[in-house]
Design a protein around this motif. Structure first.
Motif, mmCIF file in Angstrom:
data_model
loop_
_atom_site.group_PDB
_atom_site.id
_atom_site.type_symbol
_atom_site.label_atom_id
_atom_site.label_comp_id
_atom_site.label_asym_id
_atom_site.label_seq_id
_atom_site.Cartn_x
_atom_site.Cartn_y
_atom_site.Cartn_z
ATOM 1 N N ILE A 1 73.662 -34.645 -68.465
ATOM 2 C CA ILE A 1 73.182 -34.235 -67.142
ATOM 3 C C ILE A 1 74.239 -34.549 -66.078
ATOM 4 C CG2 ILE A 1 71.471 -34.735 -65.343
ATOM 5 C CD1 ILE A 1 69.438 -35.146 -67.674
ATOM 6 N N LEU A 2 74.793 -35.754 -66.124
ATOM 7 C CA LEU A 2 75.819 -36.137 -65.152
ATOM 8 C C LEU A 2 77.016 -35.195 -65.232
ATOM 9 C CD1 LEU A 2 75.706 -40.020 -65.542
ATOM 10 C CD2 LEU A 2 74.790 -38.670 -63.655
ATOM 11 N N SER A 3 77.401 -34.819 -66.436
ATOM 12 C CA SER A 3 78.503 -33.881 -66.623
ATOM 13 C C SER A 3 78.165 -32.528 -66.008
ATOM 14 C CB SER A 3 78.795 -33.731 -68.117
ATOM 15 O OG SER A 3 79.733 -32.729 -68.342
ATOM 16 N N GLY A 4 76.946 -32.074 -66.204
ATOM 17 C CA GLY A 4 76.517 -30.785 -65.655
ATOM 18 C C GLY A 4 76.467 -30.766 -64.142
ATOM 19 N N LEU A 5 76.198 -31.914 -63.523
ATOM 20 C CA LEU A 5 76.128 -31.982 -62.061
ATOM 21 C C LEU A 5 77.499 -31.866 -61.396
ATOM 22 C CD1 LEU A 5 73.445 -34.778 -61.576
ATOM 23 C CD2 LEU A 5 73.257 -32.409 -60.806
ATOM 24 N N ARG A 6 78.553 -32.203 -62.138
ATOM 25 C CA ARG A 6 79.917 -32.171 -61.570
ATOM 26 C C ARG A 6 79.951 -32.921 -60.250
ATOM 27 N NH1 ARG A 6 81.349 -25.909 -63.047
ATOM 28 N NH2 ARG A 6 81.048 -26.166 -65.283
ATOM 29 N N LEU B 1 70.070 -27.175 -68.591
ATOM 30 C CA LEU B 1 70.550 -25.916 -68.013
ATOM 31 C C LEU B 1 71.148 -26.201 -66.653
ATOM 32 C CD1 LEU B 1 67.600 -25.398 -69.545
ATOM 33 C CD2 LEU B 1 68.233 -23.055 -69.036
ATOM 34 N N SER B 2 72.282 -25.586 -66.362
ATOM 35 C CA SER B 2 72.902 -25.775 -65.058
ATOM 36 C C SER B 2 73.408 -24.455 -64.533
ATOM 37 C CB SER B 2 74.045 -26.792 -65.141
ATOM 38 O OG SER B 2 75.029 -26.381 -66.045
ATOM 39 N N GLY B 3 73.461 -24.350 -63.212
ATOM 40 C CA GLY B 3 73.956 -23.149 -62.563
ATOM 41 C C GLY B 3 74.484 -23.457 -61.187
ATOM 42 N N GLU B 4 75.251 -22.544 -60.659
ATOM 43 C CA GLU B 4 75.925 -22.732 -59.377
ATOM 44 C C GLU B 4 75.486 -21.638 -58.416
ATOM 45 O OE1 GLU B 4 80.582 -22.926 -58.487
ATOM 46 O OE2 GLU B 4 79.916 -24.060 -60.236
ATOM 47 N N LYS B 5 75.387 -22.002 -57.149
ATOM 48 C CA LYS B 5 75.000 -21.016 -56.121
ATOM 49 C C LYS B 5 76.258 -20.468 -55.479
ATOM 50 C CE LYS B 5 71.981 -20.498 -52.128
ATOM 51 N NZ LYS B 5 70.984 -21.181 -51.278
ATOM 52 N N ILE B 6 76.502 -19.182 -55.700
ATOM 53 C CA ILE B 6 77.645 -18.512 -55.100
ATOM 54 C C ILE B 6 77.134 -17.229 -54.456
ATOM 55 C CG2 ILE B 6 79.872 -17.391 -55.521
ATOM 56 C CD1 ILE B 6 80.266 -19.360 -57.830
ATOM 57 N N SER B 7 77.407 -17.055 -53.190
ATOM 58 C CA SER B 7 76.929 -15.848 -52.485
ATOM 59 C C SER B 7 77.747 -14.632 -52.850
ATOM 60 C CB SER B 7 76.992 -16.066 -50.981
ATOM 61 O OG SER B 7 76.147 -17.124 -50.624
ATOM 62 N N LEU C 1 72.862 -26.958 -59.609
ATOM 63 C CA LEU C 1 71.537 -27.408 -60.003
ATOM 64 C C LEU C 1 71.541 -27.621 -61.514
ATOM 65 C CD1 LEU C 1 68.140 -26.199 -58.833
ATOM 66 C CD2 LEU C 1 68.629 -26.046 -61.273
ATOM 67 N N VAL C 2 70.948 -28.732 -61.934
ATOM 68 C CA VAL C 2 70.783 -29.031 -63.359
ATOM 69 C C VAL C 2 69.302 -29.299 -63.597
ATOM 70 C CG1 VAL C 2 71.346 -30.610 -65.244
ATOM 71 C CG2 VAL C 2 73.110 -29.986 -63.589
ATOM 72 N N ALA C 3 68.742 -28.664 -64.610
ATOM 73 C CA ALA C 3 67.326 -28.867 -64.949
ATOM 74 C C ALA C 3 67.204 -29.091 -66.453
ATOM 75 C CB ALA C 3 66.498 -27.658 -64.526
ATOM 76 N N THR C 4 66.229 -29.899 -66.828
ATOM 77 C CA THR C 4 66.022 -30.182 -68.246
ATOM 78 C C THR C 4 64.678 -29.626 -68.706
ATOM 79 O OG1 THR C 4 65.044 -32.357 -67.771
ATOM 80 C CG2 THR C 4 67.421 -32.280 -68.178
ATOM 81 N N ALA C 5 64.656 -29.234 -69.973
ATOM 82 C CA ALA C 5 63.429 -28.711 -70.577
ATOM 83 C C ALA C 5 63.253 -29.347 -71.945
ATOM 84 C CB ALA C 5 63.501 -27.196 -70.713
ATOM 85 N N CYS D 1 75.279 -18.539 -60.839
ATOM 86 C CA CYS D 1 76.560 -18.257 -61.492
ATOM 87 C C CYS D 1 76.965 -19.431 -62.372
ATOM 88 C CB CYS D 1 77.640 -18.011 -60.443
ATOM 89 S SG CYS D 1 77.335 -16.552 -59.452
ATOM 90 N N ASN D 2 77.900 -19.171 -63.255
ATOM 91 C CA ASN D 2 78.454 -20.211 -64.128
ATOM 92 C C ASN D 2 77.351 -20.995 -64.851
ATOM 93 O OD1 ASN D 2 81.060 -19.488 -63.226
ATOM 94 N ND2 ASN D 2 80.797 -20.783 -61.433
ATOM 95 N N ILE D 3 76.384 -20.269 -65.377
ATOM 96 C CA ILE D 3 75.257 -20.904 -66.068
ATOM 97 C C ILE D 3 75.730 -21.505 -67.387
ATOM 98 C CG2 ILE D 3 73.043 -20.481 -67.220
ATOM 99 C CD1 ILE D 3 72.461 -18.394 -65.058
ATOM 100 N N GLU D 4 75.297 -22.720 -67.626
ATOM 101 C CA GLU D 4 75.572 -23.398 -68.890
ATOM 102 C C GLU D 4 74.252 -23.875 -69.476
ATOM 103 O OE1 GLU D 4 78.257 -26.591 -68.036
ATOM 104 O OE2 GLU D 4 79.906 -25.251 -67.540
#
Length: 196
Positions: A31-36, A190-196, A137-141, A160-163
């Motif tokens: 999770i910490l890695s995904g948060l960058r 799951l992680s993703g980035e907000k890019i306009s 944003l990072v979320a766990t399931a 964007c950049n979903i992992e």
């Protein structure tokens, strides 16, 4: 309590409450890695539970402000107790229901971690609007329903950049006279980035 610069505090060092789930050490690292993380930012830890993520971030980034959101007052007290235990002073615990409490939070986030919630897609889509461009944003399931809700939500928000990572972790444990590998329940991160 934890004198090292690396994350990965052993689970047994945290105070616990019966029935309250805790993010396991190895999953925390993912999770910490995904948060960058950045040196100075604002993090929302939604559904903070035991406070393990907030505390790890607080120790790694002392100039970052972490807002730990927890709906249960007793569990919020546990987070405060764990913060005192690890001498972490940059975590603010907010007692409230997500997403209803978002407008009352003192600062907008640069990063968001969602640790759970009954309507996780609603929480995800509600908090997305508070992220700036370039925010993550990072979320766990831990179940298929939440995995579907998170992935559908990220797609609808055009993240964007979903992992997506699934943990598959075994730990060596002592059972009687033997040492065996015991599996930790798999979690999707799951992680993703907000890019306009």
């Amino acid at each position: 309590m934890w004198q090292y610069k690396t994350p990965g505090i052993p689970d047994e060092l945290f105070d616990r409450l019966p029935g309250i789930p805790m993010t396991k050490r190895e999953v925390r690292l993912l999770i910490l890695s995904g948060l960058r993380l950045e040196e100075k930012s604002v993090i929302w830890d939604i559904g903070a539970g035991t406070g393990t993520i907030s505390i790890e971030i607080g120790l790694l980034c002392p100039n970052t402000k972490i807002i730990a959101i927890e709906r249960d007052p007793e569990v919020a007290g546990l987070i405060r107790q764990n913060c005192r235990r690890f001498e972490v002073e940059n975590v603010e615990v907010v007692e409230g229901n997500a997403p209803d409490c978002f407008d009352t939070l003192p600062e907008k986030p640069d990063r968001i971690c969602i640790g759970g919630g009954k309507s996780i897609k609603n929480i995800l889509t509600s908090c997305w609007g508070y992220l700036p461009e370039g925010g993550r944003l990072v979320a766990t399931a831990s179940n298929l329903e939440n995995l579907y809700q998170i992935s559908e939500g990220l797609a609808e928000l055009r993240a964007c950049n979903i992992e997506v990572v699934q943990s598959s972790i075994n730990r060596l444990e002592k059972r009687g006279l033997s040492q065996v590998f015991a599996a930790i329940a798999p979690i999707f991160i799951l992680s993703g980035e907000k890019i306009s």
